[in-house]
Motif scaffolding. Structure first.
Motif, mmCIF file in Angstrom:
data_model
loop_
_atom_site.group_PDB
_atom_site.id
_atom_site.type_symbol
_atom_site.label_atom_id
_atom_site.label_comp_id
_atom_site.label_asym_id
_atom_site.label_seq_id
_atom_site.Cartn_x
_atom_site.Cartn_y
_atom_site.Cartn_z
ATOM 1 N N THR A 13 0.810 -1.221 0.000
ATOM 2 C CA THR A 13 0.000 0.000 0.000
ATOM 3 C C THR A 13 0.843 1.272 0.000
ATOM 4 O O THR A 13 0.451 2.300 0.552
ATOM 5 C CB THR A 13 -0.924 -0.003 1.236
ATOM 6 O OG1 THR A 13 -0.127 -0.184 2.417
ATOM 7 C CG2 THR A 13 -1.958 -1.112 1.138
ATOM 8 N N ASN A 15 3.386 4.289 -2.054
ATOM 9 C CA ASN A 15 3.067 5.387 -2.964
ATOM 10 C C ASN A 15 2.690 4.916 -4.359
ATOM 11 O O ASN A 15 1.725 5.404 -4.960
ATOM 12 C CB ASN A 15 4.265 6.338 -3.056
ATOM 13 C CG ASN A 15 4.473 7.125 -1.780
ATOM 14 O OD1 ASN A 15 3.520 7.463 -1.081
ATOM 15 N ND2 ASN A 15 5.722 7.419 -1.454
ATOM 16 N N GLN A 18 -0.719 3.394 -4.508
ATOM 17 C CA GLN A 18 -1.767 4.410 -4.466
ATOM 18 C C GLN A 18 -1.941 5.055 -5.834
ATOM 19 O O GLN A 18 -3.077 5.242 -6.306
ATOM 20 C CB GLN A 18 -1.448 5.472 -3.411
ATOM 21 C CG GLN A 18 -2.538 6.524 -3.264
ATOM 22 C CD GLN A 18 -2.359 7.381 -2.027
ATOM 23 O OE1 GLN A 18 -1.845 6.920 -1.011
ATOM 24 N NE2 GLN A 18 -2.789 8.626 -2.084
ATOM 25 N N LYS A 22 -5.465 4.583 -7.972
ATOM 26 C CA LYS A 22 -6.268 5.749 -8.351
ATOM 27 C C LYS A 22 -6.485 5.783 -9.865
ATOM 28 O O LYS A 22 -7.586 6.057 -10.341
ATOM 29 C CB LYS A 22 -5.599 7.027 -7.862
ATOM 30 C CG LYS A 22 -5.652 7.210 -6.356
ATOM 31 C CD LYS A 22 -4.991 8.512 -5.922
ATOM 32 C CE LYS A 22 -5.827 9.720 -6.341
ATOM 33 N NZ LYS A 22 -5.246 10.972 -5.806
ATOM 34 N N PHE A 55 -5.650 2.816 3.227
ATOM 35 C CA PHE A 55 -5.318 2.849 1.800
ATOM 36 C C PHE A 55 -6.586 2.814 0.957
ATOM 37 O O PHE A 55 -6.735 3.614 0.014
ATOM 38 C CB PHE A 55 -4.421 1.663 1.457
ATOM 39 C CG PHE A 55 -4.174 1.471 -0.011
ATOM 40 C CD1 PHE A 55 -3.165 2.169 -0.664
ATOM 41 C CD2 PHE A 55 -4.950 0.585 -0.752
ATOM 42 C CE1 PHE A 55 -2.944 1.992 -2.026
ATOM 43 C CE2 PHE A 55 -4.735 0.403 -2.111
ATOM 44 C CZ PHE A 55 -3.731 1.107 -2.742
ATOM 45 N N GLN A 58 -8.158 6.127 1.020
ATOM 46 C CA GLN A 58 -7.387 7.139 0.290
ATOM 47 C C GLN A 58 -7.624 7.069 -1.213
ATOM 48 O O GLN A 58 -7.698 8.099 -1.893
ATOM 49 C CB GLN A 58 -5.894 6.974 0.587
ATOM 50 C CG GLN A 58 -5.497 7.380 1.997
ATOM 51 C CD GLN A 58 -4.079 6.950 2.342
ATOM 52 O OE1 GLN A 58 -3.464 6.128 1.663
ATOM 53 N NE2 GLN A 58 -3.535 7.508 3.418
ATOM 54 N N VAL A 59 -7.723 5.852 -1.765
ATOM 55 C CA VAL A 59 -7.883 5.700 -3.219
ATOM 56 C C VAL A 59 -9.340 5.693 -3.636
ATOM 57 O O VAL A 59 -9.657 5.578 -4.821
ATOM 58 C CB VAL A 59 -7.187 4.417 -3.723
ATOM 59 C CG1 VAL A 59 -5.697 4.460 -3.427
ATOM 60 C CG2 VAL A 59 -7.836 3.157 -3.132
ATOM 61 N N ASN A 326 -3.753 12.989 -9.415
ATOM 62 C CA ASN A 326 -2.911 11.824 -9.228
ATOM 63 C C ASN A 326 -1.472 12.214 -9.531
ATOM 64 O O ASN A 326 -1.212 13.222 -10.202
ATOM 65 C CB ASN A 326 -3.354 10.663 -10.119
ATOM 66 C CG ASN A 326 -2.905 9.316 -9.582
ATOM 67 O OD1 ASN A 326 -2.317 9.220 -8.512
ATOM 68 N ND2 ASN A 326 -3.166 8.258 -10.331
#
Length: 398
Positions: A13, A15, A18, A22, A55, A58-59, A326
């Protein structure tokens, strides 16, 4: 039209996971893809279930997506069609093997493994189990990359004679990375070669290897030099001279140079002022690609007959006004509504599952192995060695 929904599991999980996820959740119609769609049904973090839950929030994954604190639990989830793996290079072999043995299709981040022996074992296992496996060399699936390969195979450049590719960023290592950071730690297979040199090699291979008729492709001879980072002993710069054998009647050997560095940048102002980072030269002209090489959007074709053709390749996404952003922390965020470009490799993986293919269309598993063999040879010539436990093919938990 029937649309196949590809159900993804995300293993790790960080950077890049992510950024990928996304992009993955952007409507494929924004890039004219209508046969597959993507959803995330689960994610796992080695830091625990709470990190996996954060995570997914966040996405903006679907609320039904399940968080796991164990990679084994993710691999055993019956609702997962394919798993995206984004752990450090040092862990790719063990993580991919875990997923394949659980019967899961896999898209694994570059560099594919630490060495070619590991890559060959994963390919063997995937083929034995009749599963899809692909190295996530996302740049190969950009429309720009397809244009470059098509231009070469069309014969516009004539017989290809040589190519250059440079992927370099000044990371100011001592200022920005502690000794245990994945970019410079030998315990995580850090260093310029596996992290950024893979992009330079990708451009060389997709220009002068992938574009050759399949029965004529031959692995290159390799001569290399590296500069080591004193703090940890990994490479902070590498230069590779490659000679690709080709029959005399087809034009003779092709020469190429791939270079990478953590010390200097080939895109100092971020605007391409320093010039192209890739030059592919044939008897009739050359094709240039501007940096950044992992996410390029500009080319120039220069022909001996006076033709000069500049092209730009915008990267789609939800668009301006969407409030969606993004990017990747090491290089910054993109403009509002502009995708990062990782969705194209996800679309390819989805199409492969739809069509029943077991590997990517623009980079075969065999080619991934050849590239790993080139990096093995560079390491052998230059004395780059990683700890035995991460070079091994013995199944273990790191």
């Amino acid at each position: 039209m029937t649309v196949k929904v590809i159900r993804w599991g995300i293993l790790a999980t960080g950077n890049i996971a992510q950024t990928f996820t996304k992009d993955l959740l952007v409507d494929p119609a924004t890039r004219d893809v209508y046969t597959v769609k993507h959803t995330v049904v689960a994610a796992a973090s080695s830091s625990g279930v709470q990190r996996a839950r954060e995570f997914l929030e966040q996405v903006k994954a679907p609320p039904t997506a399940r968080p796991y604190g164990s990679y084994i639990d993710l691999a055993q989830d019956p609702d997962v069609d394919i798993i995206y793996i984004s752990t450090p290079h040092s862990h790719h072999y063990q993580n991919v093997r875990l997923c394949l043995e659980a019967g899961k299709n896999v898209l694994c981040e570059k560099a594919f493994t630490v060495n070619a022996v590991q890559a060959k074992e994963l390919v063997r296992l995937a083929r034995q189990k009749d599963l899809f496996l692909m190295e996530a060399l996302w740049t190969r699936y950009f429309p720009l990359s397809i244009y470059v390969r098509d231009t070469i195979t069309s014969g516009k450049l004539g017989t290809i004679i040589r190519a250059f590719a440079d992927n370099s960023l000044n990371f100011e290592l001592e200022k920005n990375f502690h000794k245990e950071h994945r970019m410079v730690s030998p315990d995580l297979a850090g260093g310029a070669l596996l992290d950024s040199g893979i992009y330079a090699l990708t451009w060389i291979f997709q220009s002068v290897y992938t574009t050759q008729p399949g029965d004529t492709c031959k692995p290159p001879r390799v001569l290399s030099s590296v500069r080591k980072y004193g703090a940890t002993g990994v490479d902070e710069a590498a230069t590779i001279l490659l000679s690709f054998p080709r029959d005399a009647q087809l034009g003779g050997d092709i020469h190429a140079i791939a270079t990478t560095s953590f010390l200097v940048s080939n895109n100092i102002d971020g605007k391409g002022t320093s010039g192209p980072a890739v030059r592919i030269q044939g008897q009739n002209g050359e094709l240039q690609v501007w940096p950044p090489l992992w996410r390029p959007n500009r080319t120039r074709l220069i022909l001996a007959d006076g033709t000069v053709e500049d092209k730009t390749f915008p990267i789609p996404g939800p668009g301006k006004g969407s409030g969606w952003y993004n990017g990747y922390p090491l290089v910054g965020m993109n403009s509002e509504g502009e995708g990062y470009g990782m969705f194209w490799e996800a679309d390819e993986a989805g199409m492969a599952l739809l069509e029943g293919r077991k590997e990517g269309i623009y980079e075969s598993l065999d080619e991934s192995v050849v590239i790993m063999e080139v990096m093995d040879e560079v390491r052998k010539q230059c004395g780059l060695v990683y700890p035995e436990n991460i070079e091994s093919t013995v199944a273990t938990e790191l």
